[in-house]
Design an enzyme around this catalytic site. Structure first.
Site, PDB file in Angstrom:
ATOM      1  N   HIS A 105     -44.460 -63.531  68.893  1.00  0.00           N
ATOM      2  CA  HIS A 105     -45.192 -64.389  69.139  1.00  0.00           C
ATOM      3  C   HIS A 105     -44.489 -65.407  70.323  1.00  0.00           C
ATOM      4  O   HIS A 105     -45.277 -65.466  71.368  1.00  0.00           O
ATOM      5  CB  HIS A 105     -45.512 -65.268  67.747  1.00  0.00           C
ATOM      6  CG  HIS A 105     -46.625 -66.482  68.160  1.00  0.00           C
ATOM      7  ND1 HIS A 105     -46.626 -67.511  68.635  1.00  0.00           N
ATOM      8  CD2 HIS A 105     -48.097 -66.068  67.867  1.00  0.00           C
ATOM      9  CE1 HIS A 105     -47.846 -67.896  68.599  1.00  0.00           C
ATOM     10  NE2 HIS A 105     -48.817 -67.216  68.301  1.00  0.00           N
ATOM     11  N   ASN A 132     -57.504 -71.541  64.653  1.00  0.00           N
ATOM     12  CA  ASN A 132     -58.486 -70.604  64.397  1.00  0.00           C
ATOM     13  C   ASN A 132     -59.421 -70.716  63.265  1.00  0.00           C
ATOM     14  O   ASN A 132     -58.952 -71.309  62.297  1.00  0.00           O
ATOM     15  CB  ASN A 132     -57.871 -69.236  64.396  1.00  0.00           C
ATOM     16  CG  ASN A 132     -56.960 -69.041  65.719  1.00  0.00           C
ATOM     17  OD1 ASN A 132     -57.300 -69.270  66.808  1.00  0.00           O
ATOM     18  ND2 ASN A 132     -55.977 -68.178  65.545  1.00  0.00           N
ATOM     19  N   SER A 144     -53.706 -69.345  69.976  1.00  0.00           N
ATOM     20  CA  SER A 144     -52.101 -69.417  70.202  1.00  0.00           C
ATOM     21  C   SER A 144     -51.908 -68.876  71.684  1.00  0.00           C
ATOM     22  O   SER A 144     -51.076 -69.337  72.260  1.00  0.00           O
ATOM     23  CB  SER A 144     -51.486 -68.513  69.347  1.00  0.00           C
ATOM     24  OG  SER A 144     -51.148 -69.050  67.860  1.00  0.00           O
ATOM     25  N   ASP A 195     -41.534 -72.116  69.799  1.00  0.00           N
ATOM     26  CA  ASP A 195     -42.116 -70.951  68.897  1.00  0.00           C
ATOM     27  C   ASP A 195     -41.029 -70.049  68.131  1.00  0.00           C
ATOM     28  O   ASP A 195     -40.238 -70.752  67.670  1.00  0.00           O
ATOM     29  CB  ASP A 195     -42.667 -70.159  70.062  1.00  0.00           C
ATOM     30  CG  ASP A 195     -43.986 -69.481  69.422  1.00  0.00           C
ATOM     31  OD1 ASP A 195     -44.183 -68.606  68.826  1.00  0.00           O
ATOM     32  OD2 ASP A 195     -45.128 -70.008  69.895  1.00  0.00           O
TER      33      ASP A 195
END
Length: 388
Positions: free
Chosen positions: A103, A193, A260, A72
């Protein structure tokens, strides 16, 4: 410039490999502008924490002995629930191991943030070892290191890899994912998404590759969230709406949404399963997670919402190999005598021999009576014999 953007909690990436030699080593450094989102210091218990009742799961396993790689945007190990990750950070961007996007810190907290007394949040597998492999630094940053990050995670001994990003299908990415699977690594990736006005989005990779656990997001009622893509084949659902997790600056983020954040829930469960059932390979781990999920119905839901307690405790007959009784040894050739073949000629001869022998016995018996009698009479006939 190859980049990406953060859309509803989903880091969208374009991938280009091979990795430049200058970046492959992960040079440490700092970014000129690092402004992670500000969080809150006061949080309540989230619905995901209540639904999964993780303390009950931890009575069986906390994920100890399992390594989970967080691929990430880096991790802020200044957060007390992630402090144990210090020394387990890899940077492939040349900008340092810190998290300027926030994130990666949020994802890592969901996977394995440790418990703190009085804090109503902890990761799914707080006993697992977490490593961070940073492949991007900002929401519009270069994402060409994704494939190399997965490879680095495999070489670092990861048992589970969490990829909360999506990319286009790319030969090198496909090859490195297949390599990870061949090394018995559980690869968990976000299904993506909805990003288009018509409610669709392109397939997300590596989630769409065979063998990868593809994760969609669900709301508190356990059904697929409207923001969760239906284009990518989905294996299971996990909480992806109204999520709470750790955030840079010793803070917390609330109201997170997207696949996520659903993905690290599944990665955490995979760590629990691997710790509880160490003999299962990556396919059996995926199968156990799917079979113990509930409520799958319709496109984009897969097997339904994950169930951590069932995933680690369910007894699946298919995993128990019955021990068959020993096969009986073959009988020796002479164990059963063959039935004799009927010989009519031999039977006839034997019958005649028996009759002759019987006649001879009768004659001999008669002779024992008649001969002495004849000798006493001088062999003269009796009166009856001469008709007088």
């Amino acid at each position: 410039m190859i980049g990406g953007k953060l859309v509803a909690g989903m880091l969208t990436l374009a991938v280009t490999v091979p990795v430049p030699a200058s970046a492959a080593g992960g040079t440490a450094g700092t970014t000129a502008d690092c402004s992670p989102p500000r969080g809150t210091t006061s949080i309540g218990e989230s619905w995901a924490q209540r639904r999964f009742d993780l303390p009950e799961v931890w009575k069986l396993t906390r994920g100890a002995g399992v390594t989970v790689a967080i691929i990430d945007s880096g991790v802020d190990t200044g957060h007390p629930q992630l402090a144990r990750m210090r020394g387990s950070l890899v940077d492939l961007t040349g900008t340092g191991t810190g998290d300027c996007l926030g994130h990666g810190t949020q994802v890592a907290g969901i996977v394995g943030g440790t418990e703190i007394k009085g804090v109503p949040f902890a990761g799914v597998a707080p006993g697992a070892r977490l490593i961070s492999v940073k492949h991007t630094n900002e929401d519009t940053g270069d994402a060409k290191l994704l494939a190399h990050a997965i490879l680095r995670a495999v070489r670092l001994g990861a048992d589970v890899i969490n990829v909360s990003a999506k990319a286009h299908d790319q030969p090198d990415l496909r090859r490195v994912v297949n390599y990870a699977l061949s090394q018995d690594v559980v690869v968990v990736a976000a299904a993506g998404n909805v990003s288009k006005d018509d409610g669709t989005s392109p397939p997300a990779y590596p989630a769409a590759y065979p063998g990868v656990i593809s994760v969609g997001s669900a709301g508190p009622d356990g059904t697929r969230a409207s923001s969760s893509s239906t284009t990518t084949p989905v294996s299971v659902l996990a909480p992806g709406v109204g999520i709470t997790s750790t955030s840079p600056g010793r803070a917390y983020a609330e109201g997170l949404e997207g696949t996520s954040f659903a993905t690290p829930y599944v990665a955490g469960v995979a760590a629990l399963v691997r710790a509880r059932h160490p003999r299962l390979d990556h396919l059996a781990v995926q199968r156990r997670i799917r079979l113990t999920s509930v409520g799958g119905s319709g496109t984009g839901t897969g097997a339904g919402m994950i169930n951590p307690l069932l995933a680690v405790s369910a007894i699946l007959p298919s995993e128990s190999v019955a021990i068959a009784p020993d096969e009986a040894a073959p009988l020796p050739a002479d164990a059963i005598l063959r039935a004799p073949v009927k010989d009519s000629r031999a039977i006839a001869i034997a019958t005649w021999v028996a009759l002759i022998c019987l006649a001879l016995v009768l004659l001999a018996s008669l002779g024992r009576v008649v001969v002495p009698l004849g000798r006493r009479r001088g062999w003269r006939p009796t009166k009856a014999e001469i008709g007088t």
